[in-house]
Design a protein around this motif. Structure first.
Motif, PDB file in Angstrom:
ATOM      1  N   ASP A  47       0.834  -1.202   0.000  1.00 29.86           N
ATOM      2  CA  ASP A  47       0.000   0.000   0.000  1.00 29.86           C
ATOM      3  C   ASP A  47       0.872   1.257   0.000  1.00 29.86           C
ATOM      4  O   ASP A  47       0.564   2.236  -0.675  1.00 29.86           O
ATOM      5  CB  ASP A  47      -0.915   0.023   1.224  1.00 29.86           C
ATOM      6  N   GLN A  48       1.954   1.210   0.771  1.00 29.36           N
ATOM      7  CA  GLN A  48       2.867   2.345   0.814  1.00 29.36           C
ATOM      8  C   GLN A  48       3.513   2.574  -0.556  1.00 29.36           C
ATOM      9  O   GLN A  48       3.606   3.715  -1.022  1.00 29.36           O
ATOM     10  CB  GLN A  48       3.945   2.113   1.876  1.00 29.36           C
ATOM     11  N   ALA A  49       3.940   1.504  -1.188  1.00 29.33           N
ATOM     12  CA  ALA A  49       4.533   1.623  -2.521  1.00 29.33           C
ATOM     13  C   ALA A  49       3.495   2.139  -3.516  1.00 29.33           C
ATOM     14  O   ALA A  49       3.809   2.967  -4.382  1.00 29.33           O
ATOM     15  CB  ALA A  49       5.082   0.275  -2.982  1.00 29.33           C
ATOM     16  N   ALA A  50       2.252   1.680  -3.391  1.00 33.22           N
ATOM     17  CA  ALA A  50       1.194   2.139  -4.291  1.00 33.22           C
ATOM     18  C   ALA A  50       0.944   3.634  -4.119  1.00 33.22           C
ATOM     19  O   ALA A  50       0.672   4.338  -5.095  1.00 33.22           O
ATOM     20  CB  ALA A  50      -0.089   1.350  -4.039  1.00 33.22           C
ATOM     21  N   MET A  51       1.046   4.142  -2.900  1.00 37.27           N
ATOM     22  CA  MET A  51       0.870   5.579  -2.670  1.00 37.27           C
ATOM     23  C   MET A  51       1.956   6.369  -3.387  1.00 37.27           C
ATOM     24  O   MET A  51       1.680   7.402  -4.001  1.00 37.27           O
ATOM     25  CB  MET A  51       0.900   5.890  -1.170  1.00 37.27           C
ATOM     26  N   VAL A  52       3.193   5.890  -3.316  1.00 43.62           N
ATOM     27  CA  VAL A  52       4.296   6.573  -3.992  1.00 43.62           C
ATOM     28  C   VAL A  52       4.091   6.531  -5.510  1.00 43.62           C
ATOM     29  O   VAL A  52       4.235   7.547  -6.198  1.00 43.62           O
ATOM     30  CB  VAL A  52       5.652   5.951  -3.589  1.00 43.62           C
ATOM     31  N   VAL A  53       3.724   5.375  -6.024  1.00 45.69           N
ATOM     32  CA  VAL A  53       3.474   5.239  -7.467  1.00 45.69           C
ATOM     33  C   VAL A  53       2.316   6.146  -7.893  1.00 45.69           C
ATOM     34  O   VAL A  53       2.383   6.805  -8.933  1.00 45.69           O
ATOM     35  CB  VAL A  53       3.196   3.765  -7.840  1.00 45.69           C
ATOM     36  N   LEU A  54       1.277   6.220  -7.081  1.00 41.66           N
ATOM     37  CA  LEU A  54       0.149   7.095  -7.378  1.00 41.66           C
ATOM     38  C   LEU A  54       0.599   8.557  -7.434  1.00 41.66           C
ATOM     39  O   LEU A  54       0.169   9.319  -8.310  1.00 41.66           O
ATOM     40  CB  LEU A  54      -0.958   6.916  -6.337  1.00 41.66           C
ATOM     41  N   GLY A  55       1.492   8.944  -6.533  1.00 47.41           N
ATOM     42  CA  GLY A  55       2.031  10.304  -6.561  1.00 47.41           C
ATOM     43  C   GLY A  55       2.759  10.597  -7.855  1.00 47.41           C
ATOM     44  O   GLY A  55       2.605  11.675  -8.444  1.00 47.41           O
ATOM     45  N   PHE A  56       3.556   9.644  -8.318  1.00 48.23           N
ATOM     46  CA  PHE A  56       4.278   9.837  -9.581  1.00 48.23           C
ATOM     47  C   PHE A  56       3.324   9.869 -10.784  1.00 48.23           C
ATOM     48  O   PHE A  56       3.531  10.641 -11.720  1.00 48.23           O
ATOM     49  CB  PHE A  56       5.345   8.753  -9.775  1.00 48.23           C
ATOM     50  N   ILE A  57       2.282   9.067 -10.753  1.00 47.76           N
ATOM     51  CA  ILE A  57       1.307   9.074 -11.849  1.00 47.76           C
ATOM     52  C   ILE A  57       0.584  10.420 -11.909  1.00 47.76           C
ATOM     53  O   ILE A  57       0.445  11.017 -12.984  1.00 47.76           O
ATOM     54  CB  ILE A  57       0.296   7.912 -11.700  1.00 47.76           C
ATOM     55  N   LEU A  58       0.137  10.912 -10.763  1.00 43.88           N
ATOM     56  CA  LEU A  58      -0.538  12.209 -10.726  1.00 43.88           C
ATOM     57  C   LEU A  58       0.408  13.335 -11.130  1.00 43.88           C
ATOM     58  O   LEU A  58       0.009  14.255 -11.849  1.00 43.88           O
ATOM     59  CB  LEU A  58      -1.121  12.468  -9.337  1.00 43.88           C
TER      60      LEU A  58
END
Length: 146
Positions: A47-58
């Protein structure tokens, strides 16, 4: 290739870059610090990694606002928006206008059509005025040469 005119938005580009950096930092911070919340939600490492990836996507989506560009030379005009790039011959360009209240300029084409020019934005003030003047001077120079 050397262009007679190349214009990009100035303020919007700076704001988009700053906002993209802020998004990435925020989502990294959220991913690292929110392991457990008062609501009982447990963040796992995935979940933590997904949050970081989501930040980069946005952030990548926000950086699309740095893409707009207008290029012009004797061969014609190339207008790049967020997703597309179009080439227009000078014989089709009727004018570059800035309608009242518009956020950006537009190239007037035949049959009441137009092409938005996100590279020339109202919030750039004097830079936008200078770009419009330079574009119109090129239009006067190259019109009818195609």
């Amino acid at each position: 290739m050397a262009w007679d005119l190349e214009v990009r938005p100035h303020r919007t580009t700076r704001l988009a870059i700053a906002f993209a950096v802020a998004l990435v930092l925020f989502f990294i911070l959220v991913g690292v610090l929110l392991r457990r919340s008062d609501t009982g939600v447990f963040f796992q490492p995935a979940d933590q990694a997904a949050m970081v990836v989501l930040g980069f996507i946005l952030a990548g989506a926000v950086l699309l606002f740095t893409r707009p560009r207008l290029r012009a030379d004797a061969s014609g005009v190339r207008v790049r928006t967020l997703f597309t790039e179009k080439a227009v011959d000078w014989d089709l360009v009727q004018d570059l206008t800035f309608p009242d209240g518009a956020a950006w300029a537009r190239i007037e084409l035949p049959d009441d059509e137009y092409l938005p020019v996100l590279a020339i934005q109202a919030n750039d003030r004097e830079r936008a005025v200078d770009a419009v003047r330079r574009f119109r001077a090129l239009g006067d120079k190259y019109a009818g040469q195609g």
